[in-house]
Design a protein around this motif. Structure first.
Motif, mmCIF file in Angstrom:
data_model
loop_
_atom_site.group_PDB
_atom_site.id
_atom_site.type_symbol
_atom_site.label_atom_id
_atom_site.label_comp_id
_atom_site.label_asym_id
_atom_site.label_seq_id
_atom_site.Cartn_x
_atom_site.Cartn_y
_atom_site.Cartn_z
ATOM 1 N N UNK A 56 70.436 20.160 47.741
ATOM 2 C CA UNK A 56 69.626 18.985 48.097
ATOM 3 C C UNK A 56 70.543 17.793 48.392
ATOM 4 N N UNK A 57 71.503 17.536 47.523
ATOM 5 C CA UNK A 57 72.466 16.438 47.760
ATOM 6 C C UNK A 57 73.284 16.687 49.021
ATOM 7 N N UNK A 58 73.671 17.937 49.239
ATOM 8 C CA UNK A 58 74.473 18.315 50.408
ATOM 9 C C UNK A 58 73.727 18.003 51.706
ATOM 10 N N UNK A 59 72.465 18.417 51.788
ATOM 11 C CA UNK A 59 71.684 18.129 52.989
ATOM 12 C C UNK A 59 71.597 16.617 53.241
ATOM 13 N N UNK A 60 71.326 15.866 52.206
ATOM 14 C CA UNK A 60 71.228 14.408 52.371
ATOM 15 C C UNK A 60 72.560 13.811 52.806
ATOM 16 N N UNK A 61 73.654 14.300 52.240
ATOM 17 C CA UNK A 61 74.983 13.781 52.599
ATOM 18 C C UNK A 61 75.326 14.070 54.056
ATOM 19 N N UNK A 85 67.703 20.858 69.497
ATOM 20 C CA UNK A 85 67.062 19.554 69.329
ATOM 21 C C UNK A 85 66.958 19.204 67.845
ATOM 22 N N UNK A 86 66.726 20.240 67.008
ATOM 23 C CA UNK A 86 66.518 20.008 65.583
ATOM 24 C C UNK A 86 67.035 21.196 64.782
ATOM 25 N N UNK A 87 67.625 20.888 63.640
ATOM 26 C CA UNK A 87 68.045 21.907 62.688
ATOM 27 C C UNK A 87 67.312 21.663 61.373
ATOM 28 N N UNK A 88 66.724 22.720 60.833
ATOM 29 C CA UNK A 88 65.938 22.634 59.600
ATOM 30 C C UNK A 88 66.640 23.387 58.478
ATOM 31 N N UNK A 89 66.483 22.879 57.269
ATOM 32 C CA UNK A 89 67.040 23.545 56.107
ATOM 33 C C UNK A 89 66.066 23.499 54.953
ATOM 34 N N UNK A 109 61.201 26.215 71.079
ATOM 35 C CA UNK A 109 62.466 26.030 71.782
ATOM 36 C C UNK A 109 63.343 24.956 71.136
ATOM 37 N N UNK A 110 64.612 25.271 70.997
ATOM 38 C CA UNK A 110 65.648 24.340 70.541
ATOM 39 C C UNK A 110 65.460 23.854 69.103
ATOM 40 N N UNK A 111 64.698 24.589 68.300
ATOM 41 C CA UNK A 111 64.526 24.292 66.872
ATOM 42 C C UNK A 111 65.068 25.502 66.115
ATOM 43 N N UNK A 112 65.876 25.259 65.090
ATOM 44 C CA UNK A 112 66.461 26.373 64.336
ATOM 45 C C UNK A 112 66.470 26.075 62.845
ATOM 46 N N UNK A 113 66.543 27.144 62.078
ATOM 47 C CA UNK A 113 66.744 27.081 60.636
ATOM 48 C C UNK A 113 68.191 27.459 60.360
ATOM 49 N N UNK A 114 68.712 26.956 59.251
ATOM 50 C CA UNK A 114 70.059 27.363 58.880
ATOM 51 C C UNK A 114 70.119 27.747 57.420
ATOM 52 N N UNK A 115 71.098 28.577 57.128
ATOM 53 C CA UNK A 115 71.431 28.965 55.773
ATOM 54 C C UNK A 115 72.944 29.051 55.700
ATOM 55 N N UNK A 158 62.253 22.539 48.917
ATOM 56 C CA UNK A 158 62.491 21.221 49.496
ATOM 57 C C UNK A 158 62.937 21.428 50.949
ATOM 58 N N UNK A 159 62.240 20.762 51.879
ATOM 59 C CA UNK A 159 62.460 20.958 53.319
ATOM 60 C C UNK A 159 63.171 19.758 53.933
ATOM 61 N N UNK A 160 64.144 20.054 54.779
ATOM 62 C CA UNK A 160 64.949 19.026 55.436
ATOM 63 C C UNK A 160 64.985 19.269 56.935
ATOM 64 N N UNK A 161 65.285 18.224 57.687
ATOM 65 C CA UNK A 161 65.505 18.352 59.115
ATOM 66 C C UNK A 161 66.450 17.277 59.601
ATOM 67 N N UNK A 162 67.186 17.614 60.637
ATOM 68 C CA UNK A 162 68.052 16.632 61.304
ATOM 69 C C UNK A 162 67.921 16.859 62.808
ATOM 70 N N UNK A 163 67.740 15.778 63.541
ATOM 71 C CA UNK A 163 67.616 15.831 64.992
ATOM 72 C C UNK A 163 68.989 15.653 65.633
ATOM 73 N N UNK A 164 69.134 16.186 66.818
ATOM 74 C CA UNK A 164 70.402 16.046 67.552
ATOM 75 C C UNK A 164 70.771 14.576 67.709
ATOM 76 N N UNK A 165 69.786 13.730 67.999
ATOM 77 C CA UNK A 165 70.064 12.304 68.204
ATOM 78 C C UNK A 165 70.561 11.654 66.925
#
Length: 161
Positions: free
Chosen positions: A119-124, A105-109, A69-75, A147-154
């Motif tokens: 990679x630079x885009x996700x970090x930025x 709650x979280x978005x993963x890339x 629940x509330x976790x998604x991947x993006x492209x 390379x796996x990334x995540x960002x939380x809503x908070x």
């Protein structure tokens, strides 16, 4: 995204500068693209978005909730001919949709290891590097890291306060 966007999105996706960074790098036929779109329309928790700048379509975003629940991947990808800096706006709009409209709650890339721009885009955008899946992807000729990334809503909310 609506059915009227199919031709435009397919042209962007099939452009060599976009296609080479995809897991599936073959040129997609119109009927395959249409079947994908029709199938996705039946799925819950999927947002297909067209990013517009000054009323001009210039990018595509797919946000798909996972089995948790509330976790998604993006492209995402941009139209090949957009002006420099457009990606930042696309990313910010997509994060706003993910954490505002979708209440995630979280978005993963993920990015293929040789895609330094992604990679630079996700970090930025404020994503945290969560790990590297070594030799996870075979492109038909060689293996590549993912390379796996995540960002939380908070984290997103704190960076936009």
């Amino acid at each position: 995204m609506v059915s009227g966007d199919l031709d435009r999105v397919l042209a962007w996706r099939n452009h060599p500068d976009v296609r080479r960074y995809m897991y599936s790098s073959h040129e997609i036929a119109p009927d395959e693209h249409k079947r994908w779109f029709e199938g996705v329309q039946k799925e819950q928790g999927v947002s297909l978005l067209i990013y517009e700048l000054d009323g001009i379509p210039c990018g595509f975003v797919n946000i798909s909730e996972t089995r948790w629940p509330a976790i998604a991947d993006w492209g995402f990808y941009l139209a090949p001919d957009v002006r420099s800096g457009t990606g930042r706006g696309l990313g910010q709009a997509a994060l706003g949709h993910a954490f505002g409209t979708m209440k995630l709650h979280k978005l993963c890339g993920q990015a293929i290891g040789f895609n330094e721009r992604s990679i630079r885009f996700h970090r930025a955008l404020g994503f945290t590097l969560e790990g590297t899946l070594r030799d996870q992807f075979f492109d038909g000729e060689q293996y590549h890291d993912i390379v796996c990334f995540g960002i939380l809503a908070s984290e997103w909310q704190n960076s936009n306060s």
